[in-house]
Design a protein around this motif. Structure first.
Motif, PDB file in Angstrom:
ATOM      1  N   ASN A 197      49.036  32.067  32.110  1.00 37.20           N
ATOM      2  CA  ASN A 197      48.374  31.537  30.916  1.00 37.20           C
ATOM      3  C   ASN A 197      46.865  31.734  30.964  1.00 37.20           C
ATOM      4  O   ASN A 197      46.155  31.330  30.053  1.00 37.20           O
ATOM      5  N   GLU A 198      46.354  32.333  32.032  1.00 36.28           N
ATOM      6  CA  GLU A 198      44.909  32.389  32.232  1.00 36.28           C
ATOM      7  C   GLU A 198      44.310  33.730  31.792  1.00 36.28           C
ATOM      8  O   GLU A 198      45.001  34.734  31.627  1.00 36.28           O
ATOM      9  N   ASN A 199      42.952  33.721  31.602  1.00 35.26           N
ATOM     10  CA  ASN A 199      42.225  34.942  31.284  1.00 35.26           C
ATOM     11  C   ASN A 199      42.232  35.890  32.473  1.00 35.26           C
ATOM     12  O   ASN A 199      42.343  35.471  33.620  1.00 35.26           O
ATOM     13  N   GLY A 200      42.052  37.185  32.208  1.00 38.34           N
ATOM     14  CA  GLY A 200      41.870  38.143  33.288  1.00 38.34           C
ATOM     15  C   GLY A 200      42.702  39.405  33.185  1.00 38.34           C
ATOM     16  O   GLY A 200      42.285  40.470  33.616  1.00 38.34           O
ATOM     17  N   GLY A 201      43.909  39.313  32.633  1.00 34.81           N
ATOM     18  CA  GLY A 201      44.716  40.514  32.457  1.00 34.81           C
ATOM     19  C   GLY A 201      45.067  41.191  33.761  1.00 34.81           C
ATOM     20  O   GLY A 201      45.549  40.564  34.711  1.00 34.81           O
ATOM     21  N   ALA A 211      36.210  46.685  37.936  1.00 31.40           N
ATOM     22  CA  ALA A 211      36.337  47.908  37.135  1.00 31.40           C
ATOM     23  C   ALA A 211      36.617  47.564  35.675  1.00 31.40           C
ATOM     24  O   ALA A 211      36.103  48.217  34.763  1.00 31.40           O
ATOM     25  N   THR A 212      37.429  46.527  35.453  1.00 35.94           N
ATOM     26  CA  THR A 212      37.736  46.103  34.085  1.00 35.94           C
ATOM     27  C   THR A 212      36.483  45.633  33.364  1.00 35.94           C
ATOM     28  O   THR A 212      36.225  46.031  32.221  1.00 35.94           O
ATOM     29  N   TRP A 213      35.692  44.793  34.026  1.00 38.32           N
ATOM     30  CA  TRP A 213      34.469  44.278  33.402  1.00 38.32           C
ATOM     31  C   TRP A 213      33.495  45.416  33.125  1.00 38.32           C
ATOM     32  O   TRP A 213      32.937  45.537  32.034  1.00 38.32           O
ATOM     33  N   ALA A 214      33.288  46.282  34.126  1.00 39.76           N
ATOM     34  CA  ALA A 214      32.353  47.407  33.955  1.00 39.76           C
ATOM     35  C   ALA A 214      32.823  48.355  32.858  1.00 39.76           C
ATOM     36  O   ALA A 214      32.023  48.828  32.038  1.00 39.76           O
ATOM     37  N   THR A 215      34.132  48.628  32.831  1.00 41.81           N
ATOM     38  CA  THR A 215      34.682  49.521  31.817  1.00 41.81           C
ATOM     39  C   THR A 215      34.448  48.975  30.423  1.00 41.81           C
ATOM     40  O   THR A 215      34.052  49.697  29.504  1.00 41.81           O
ATOM     41  N   ARG A 216      34.671  47.681  30.244  1.00 37.84           N
ATOM     42  CA  ARG A 216      34.505  47.068  28.932  1.00 37.84           C
ATOM     43  C   ARG A 216      33.038  47.063  28.505  1.00 37.84           C
ATOM     44  O   ARG A 216      32.713  47.257  27.333  1.00 37.84           O
ATOM     45  N   THR A 226      35.040  41.094  26.407  1.00 38.26           N
ATOM     46  CA  THR A 226      34.287  41.538  27.582  1.00 38.26           C
ATOM     47  C   THR A 226      33.815  40.400  28.482  1.00 38.26           C
ATOM     48  O   THR A 226      34.014  40.455  29.708  1.00 38.26           O
ATOM     49  N   PRO A 227      33.173  39.345  27.956  1.00 40.55           N
ATOM     50  CA  PRO A 227      32.708  38.273  28.851  1.00 40.55           C
ATOM     51  C   PRO A 227      33.841  37.608  29.619  1.00 40.55           C
ATOM     52  O   PRO A 227      33.641  37.161  30.757  1.00 40.55           O
ATOM     53  N   ARG A 228      35.039  37.525  29.016  1.00 44.29           N
ATOM     54  CA  ARG A 228      36.154  36.856  29.684  1.00 44.29           C
ATOM     55  C   ARG A 228      36.597  37.611  30.941  1.00 44.29           C
ATOM     56  O   ARG A 228      37.194  37.017  31.849  1.00 44.29           O
ATOM     57  N   ALA A 229      36.327  38.914  31.003  1.00 45.18           N
ATOM     58  CA  ALA A 229      36.649  39.670  32.216  1.00 45.18           C
ATOM     59  C   ALA A 229      35.783  39.192  33.375  1.00 45.18           C
ATOM     60  O   ALA A 229      36.240  39.101  34.520  1.00 45.18           O
ATOM     61  N   GLY A 230      34.511  38.871  33.090  1.00 42.01           N
ATOM     62  CA  GLY A 230      33.633  38.321  34.119  1.00 42.01           C
ATOM     63  C   GLY A 230      34.002  36.899  34.480  1.00 42.01           C
ATOM     64  O   GLY A 230      33.965  36.510  35.655  1.00 42.01           O
ATOM     65  N   VAL A 231      34.389  36.103  33.487  1.00 46.69           N
ATOM     66  CA  VAL A 231      34.802  34.724  33.725  1.00 46.69           C
ATOM     67  C   VAL A 231      36.024  34.673  34.639  1.00 46.69           C
ATOM     68  O   VAL A 231      36.127  33.823  35.525  1.00 46.69           O
ATOM     69  N   ILE A 240      25.110  37.581  29.593  1.00 45.32           N
ATOM     70  CA  ILE A 240      25.002  38.634  30.621  1.00 45.32           C
ATOM     71  C   ILE A 240      25.672  39.921  30.138  1.00 45.32           C
ATOM     72  O   ILE A 240      25.086  41.014  30.220  1.00 45.32           O
ATOM     73  N   SER A 241      26.901  39.809  29.651  1.00 45.69           N
ATOM     74  CA  SER A 241      27.643  40.997  29.218  1.00 45.69           C
ATOM     75  C   SER A 241      26.910  41.724  28.087  1.00 45.69           C
ATOM     76  O   SER A 241      26.745  42.949  28.131  1.00 45.69           O
ATOM     77  N   THR A 242      26.460  40.974  27.085  1.00 42.10           N
ATOM     78  CA  THR A 242      25.814  41.598  25.930  1.00 42.10           C
ATOM     79  C   THR A 242      24.479  42.221  26.313  1.00 42.10           C
ATOM     80  O   THR A 242      24.124  43.301  25.811  1.00 42.10           O
ATOM     81  N   CYS A 243      23.723  41.563  27.197  1.00 42.14           N
ATOM     82  CA  CYS A 243      22.444  42.141  27.638  1.00 42.14           C
ATOM     83  C   CYS A 243      22.660  43.442  28.406  1.00 42.14           C
ATOM     84  O   CYS A 243      21.909  44.412  28.231  1.00 42.14           O
ATOM     85  N   LEU A 244      23.696  43.497  29.241  1.00 45.69           N
ATOM     86  CA  LEU A 244      24.010  44.739  29.952  1.00 45.69           C
ATOM     87  C   LEU A 244      24.423  45.837  28.974  1.00 45.69           C
ATOM     88  O   LEU A 244      24.032  47.004  29.126  1.00 45.69           O
ATOM     89  N   VAL A 245      25.203  45.463  27.960  1.00 42.93           N
ATOM     90  CA  VAL A 245      25.602  46.427  26.934  1.00 42.93           C
ATOM     91  C   VAL A 245      24.368  46.988  26.236  1.00 42.93           C
ATOM     92  O   VAL A 245      24.250  48.208  26.031  1.00 42.93           O
ATOM     93  N   MET A 246      23.427  46.117  25.869  1.00 35.29           N
ATOM     94  CA  MET A 246      22.218  46.564  25.179  1.00 35.29           C
ATOM     95  C   MET A 246      21.382  47.474  26.075  1.00 35.29           C
ATOM     96  O   MET A 246      20.852  48.498  25.620  1.00 35.29           O
TER      97      MET A 246
END
Length: 429
Positions: free
Chosen positions: A66-70, A90-95, A293-298, A325-331
């Motif tokens: 039931n948890e985030n992460g895939g 790899a999932t977080w970086a890929t996203r 994307t942020p949920r991969a880091g969470v 963090i995720s959005t700033c890295l994307v930018m």
């Protein structure tokens, strides 16, 4: 999180369609025809069957959690913390890289209407505006994100469905002949076309990353995955059929095939409908991606493989630190322009999620107690094995530099796992 604010079944379906149907389908049909002629429709169906098998594996794994992460959660449970970390990072970086690529595609599409966006100043300003807008939407909580995602997904599908409905009346049977052009009908062309067209399907794995945000995850997520993949495949096959039937061999000569198809059907008006559709499509997918994307880091932080502050949430239960963090890295990647090289890693790195998930199904059949309510891939372990072997075959046929870059990233990431582990152990001592 209150159940009423979580994603319901149809919101899950719309999010899944959104994060798969992006800019690729607006550009790929021409490449398919160039590589394998009208028979590229069969290549598309081949890829769809592979994705469907992989999707079945994700669905079975998802029914246990039931948890985030895939894929990260499944790999960690099946094969241990180290391999889970490798897949998770790899999932977080890929996203992050994939999201930066969408920013770039959106800028490119808009620069056709506003040429000044080709200049660094206006370009950077718009990237910043997009990033800040997405941060605002996401920190306001899942309710706002869900509404925006649903509206944009429906909006971007309308031009594509209009293309299909109108285009069916303009098909020319001669454009499908010969169906297998002798100069193209070779196994090497088939494999190259399969690798190329495969990427119009990637992204569905993002749906399982946010499993923790859904209602009745174990029941809704597997069914939603299957509905999403069937819907997307149907839309893609119809778009390919119409595109080939309207333009024939000319489809391979244009960099913007769907614009050319609609222009042939409805003139300049049709072209602008598709331009608007492509902008809506990329806008919608970046909204969906910014939620996932942020949920991969969470997910990594939840298992102490990233600093705990990353999983902090606000009063609306939004993981605002991970979002920022995720959005700033994307930018930053979008500003630098180096994301084109990194996107090569991102495309192949998808298999870092697919292959372990397929193998995890086999592992879970032996290690997890049988749950009568869990989804089961039919035919035992045959489908996971076939999906794994075909995925490996596609990897072998990918460009070697892309494969080496992806492997290099995993090698570079490995020491950080041991540093994190040592740091975690030091705190316990």
């Amino acid at each position: 999180m209150e159940k009423s604010t979580k994603l319901g079944f149809w919101s899950i379906v719309l999010m899944g369609i959104n994060i798969i149907i992006g800019s690729g389908i607006f550009l790929i049909p021409g490449s398919g025809v160039k590589l394998f002629g009208p028979a590229s429709i069969l290549v598309l169906i081949f890829d769809a069957l592979l994705i469907f098998m992989i999707g079945l594996c994700f669905a079975e794994c998802a029914s246990h959690f039931n948890e985030n992460g895939g894929a990260y959660v499944y790999t960690r449970k099946a094969f241990g913390n180290f391999w889970g970390y490798e897949v998770g990072i790899a999932t977080w970086a890929t996203r992050i890289v994939a999201e930066a690529t969408i920013y770039a595609g959106l800028i490119t599409a808009l620069s056709g209407v506003f040429p000044q966006l080709q200049q660094p100043g206006p370009k950077y300003t718009l990237i910043t505006f997009i990033g800040l807008a997405l941060i605002t939407i996401n920190v306001m909580g899942i309710r706002i994100s869900k509404v925006v995602n649903n509206l944009l997904t429906v909006s971007k599908l309308l031009p594509l469905l209009l293309l299909v409905v109108v285009g069916l009346f303009f098909l020319k049977p001669t454009n499908f002949q010969p169906f297998f052009p002798p100069e193209l009908a070779h196994m090497s062309n088939f494999s190259t076309a399969a690798v190329t067209l495969f990427y119009v399907f990637v992204g569905f794995e993002g749906l399982v990353v946010v499993a923790g945000e859904m209602k009745n995850t174990k029941r809704n997520l597997p069914l939603a995955l299957l509905v999403v993949l069937i819907a997307v495949t149907t839309i893609y096959v119809l778009i390919f059929t119409v595109s080939i039937g309207v333009l024939g061999p000319e489809l391979s000569k244009t960099p913007v095939p769907l614009q050319a198809v609609f222009a042939a059907i409805a003139g300049p008006t049709g072209k602008w409908i598709i331009v608007l559709g492509s902008i809506l499509s990329m806008g919608a997918i970046v909204v969906g991606s910014s939620f996932v994307t942020p949920r991969a880091g969470v997910a990594l932080a939840n298992h102490q493989m990233m600093p705990n502050f990353i999983k902090k949430t606000n009063r609306r239960d939004a993981p605002y630190i991970a979002i920022i963090i995720s959005t700033c890295l994307v930018m930053l990647i979008s500003y630098s322009g180096t994301f084109v090289v990194l996107a090569q890693i991102a495309s192949v790195a998808r298999f870092v999620q697919y292959i372990p998930t397929c193998l995890a199904v086999i592992r879970f059949r032996k290690t997890i107690d049988d749950d009568p309510n869990a989804f089961k891939v039919p035919f035992g372990i045959i489908i996971p094995i076939i999906a794994t072997l075909v995925s490996v075959w596609l990897l072998i046929n990918a460009k070697h530099d892309q494969l080496l870059l992806a492997i290099g990233f995993l090698v570079i990431a490995a020491p950080f796992y041991f540093l994190t582990k040592v740091s975690k152990q030091a705190k316990l001592d």
